[in-house]
Scaffold this motif. Structure first.
Motif, PDB file in Angstrom:
ATOM      1  N   SER A  43       0.842  -1.192   0.000  1.00  0.00           N
ATOM      2  CA  SER A  43       0.000   0.000   0.000  1.00  0.00           C
ATOM      3  C   SER A  43       0.879   1.244   0.000  1.00  0.00           C
ATOM      4  N   LYS A  44       0.514   2.206  -0.820  1.00  0.00           N
ATOM      5  CA  LYS A  44       1.264   3.464  -0.834  1.00  0.00           C
ATOM      6  C   LYS A  44       0.395   4.580  -1.391  1.00  0.00           C
ATOM      7  N   THR A  45       0.720   5.781  -0.969  1.00  0.00           N
ATOM      8  CA  THR A  45       0.039   6.965  -1.477  1.00  0.00           C
ATOM      9  C   THR A  45       1.004   8.139  -1.430  1.00  0.00           C
ATOM     10  N   ALA A  46       0.792   9.092  -2.296  1.00  0.00           N
ATOM     11  CA  ALA A  46       1.591  10.315  -2.287  1.00  0.00           C
ATOM     12  C   ALA A  46       0.660  11.522  -2.259  1.00  0.00           C
ATOM     13  N   GLU A  75       1.001  16.074   0.784  1.00  0.00           N
ATOM     14  CA  GLU A  75       2.179  16.894   0.517  1.00  0.00           C
ATOM     15  C   GLU A  75       3.124  16.250  -0.485  1.00  0.00           C
ATOM     16  N   GLN A  76       2.587  15.459  -1.402  1.00  0.00           N
ATOM     17  CA  GLN A  76       3.369  14.801  -2.443  1.00  0.00           C
ATOM     18  C   GLN A  76       4.530  13.978  -1.884  1.00  0.00           C
ATOM     19  N   SER A  77       4.339  13.445  -0.695  1.00  0.00           N
ATOM     20  CA  SER A  77       5.334  12.610  -0.036  1.00  0.00           C
ATOM     21  C   SER A  77       4.838  11.162  -0.032  1.00  0.00           C
ATOM     22  N   LEU A  78       5.695  10.238  -0.491  1.00  0.00           N
ATOM     23  CA  LEU A  78       5.297   8.834  -0.561  1.00  0.00           C
ATOM     24  C   LEU A  78       5.193   8.237   0.832  1.00  0.00           C
ATOM     25  N   VAL A  79       4.031   7.647   1.114  1.00  0.00           N
ATOM     26  CA  VAL A  79       3.769   7.005   2.405  1.00  0.00           C
ATOM     27  C   VAL A  79       3.421   5.548   2.146  1.00  0.00           C
ATOM     28  N   ALA A 126      -0.302   3.311   4.036  1.00  0.00           N
ATOM     29  CA  ALA A 126      -1.313   4.314   4.359  1.00  0.00           C
ATOM     30  C   ALA A 126      -2.703   3.692   4.491  1.00  0.00           C
ATOM     31  N   HIS A 127      -2.991   2.701   3.690  1.00  0.00           N
ATOM     32  CA  HIS A 127      -4.313   2.072   3.713  1.00  0.00           C
ATOM     33  C   HIS A 127      -4.209   0.576   3.469  1.00  0.00           C
ATOM     34  N   GLY A 128      -3.180  -0.021   4.013  1.00  0.00           N
ATOM     35  CA  GLY A 128      -2.981  -1.461   3.862  1.00  0.00           C
ATOM     36  C   GLY A 128      -1.588  -1.841   4.309  1.00  0.00           C
ATOM     37  N   ALA A 129      -1.149  -3.004   3.882  1.00  0.00           N
ATOM     38  CA  ALA A 129       0.148  -3.535   4.296  1.00  0.00           C
ATOM     39  C   ALA A 129       1.309  -2.666   3.816  1.00  0.00           C
ATOM     40  N   LYS A 130       2.347  -2.585   4.647  1.00  0.00           N
ATOM     41  CA  LYS A 130       3.545  -1.805   4.322  1.00  0.00           C
ATOM     42  C   LYS A 130       4.455  -2.524   3.345  1.00  0.00           C
ATOM     43  N   SER A 131       4.351  -3.841   3.290  1.00  0.00           N
ATOM     44  CA  SER A 131       5.177  -4.596   2.349  1.00  0.00           C
ATOM     45  C   SER A 131       4.390  -5.786   1.825  1.00  0.00           C
ATOM     46  N   LEU A 132       4.801  -6.239   0.634  1.00  0.00           N
ATOM     47  CA  LEU A 132       4.184  -7.419   0.019  1.00  0.00           C
ATOM     48  C   LEU A 132       5.293  -8.351  -0.426  1.00  0.00           C
TER      49      LEU A 132
END
Length: 189
Positions: free
Chosen positions: A164-167, A170-174, A177-183
């Motif tokens: 899971s990731k979103t930017a 503030e255009q910063s990759l997180v 954010a809405h799910g697992a941090k790694s796959l």
């Protein structure tokens, strides 16, 4: 019967009939459905792939790659009756191991269903997600995946691709954010 139960019963009685997905013949591209093609896309999304011969190899790999795991849950360990439990009981799951039905080389996505994971929230509430996928279940494109899925067989299914990731902020990759941090994807075969 509470008003909530009455509403849910009414909804259950008035479900639309299941229908087959439309034919996508002639729309698929020239993406190869190979492990190498799938790996390239998955790693580009931030996922990691391990080729294994048997599921018994998974605990050792996870222990090496994720040494701090406290609570690891395999979807196969969760009984179907658990679905009525409070999903917050899974909020401290460090790693969830779930089976995948179909992998798609063009976008790195894997189709999973409620039938296999038993608890819809499991792949989203965990800190890290591992998906086990048979090698022969890799397909070139989403068109082929939809052809394989056909009419829905369960109440819930989702394609998951990468951590899971979103930017948006503030255009910063997180990550996470809405799910697992790694796959991590374990391909058997």
């Amino acid at each position: 019967m509470s008003s909530r139960e009455k509403i849910l019963a009414a909804i259950k009685q008035h479900q639309p009939e299941a229908s087959a997905l439309p034919s996508l013949t002639g729309l698929s591209g020239n993406m190869p459905g190979t492990l190498e093609a799938y790996r390239k896309v998955l790693e580009g999304l931030g996922g990691v792939l391990f080729e294994i011969k048997a599921e018994s190899e998974i605990p050792a790999i996870l222990a090496q790659q994720y040494p701090g795991l406290q609570r690891v849950i395999a979807a196969s360990d969760i009984q179907r009756t658990w679905a009525n439990e409070d999903p917050h009981l899974l909020e401290d799951v460090d790693m969830a191991i779930v089976p995948g039905q179909w992998g798609v080389a063009e976008n790195g996505a894997i189709w999973i269903t409620e039938e296999d994971i038993h608890v819809r929230v499991l792949p989203f509430i965990c800190q890290h997600l591992a998906i086990v996928l048979p090698r022969e279940r890799l397909l070139p494109t989403m068109h082929e995946a939809y052809e394989q899925i056909g009419a829905p067989q369960s109440g819930f299914g989702v394609f998951i691709a990468g951590p899971s990731k979103t930017a948006d902020i503030e255009q910063s990759l997180v990550l996470g954010a809405h799910g697992a941090k790694s796959l991590v994807v374990f391909v058997i075969g």
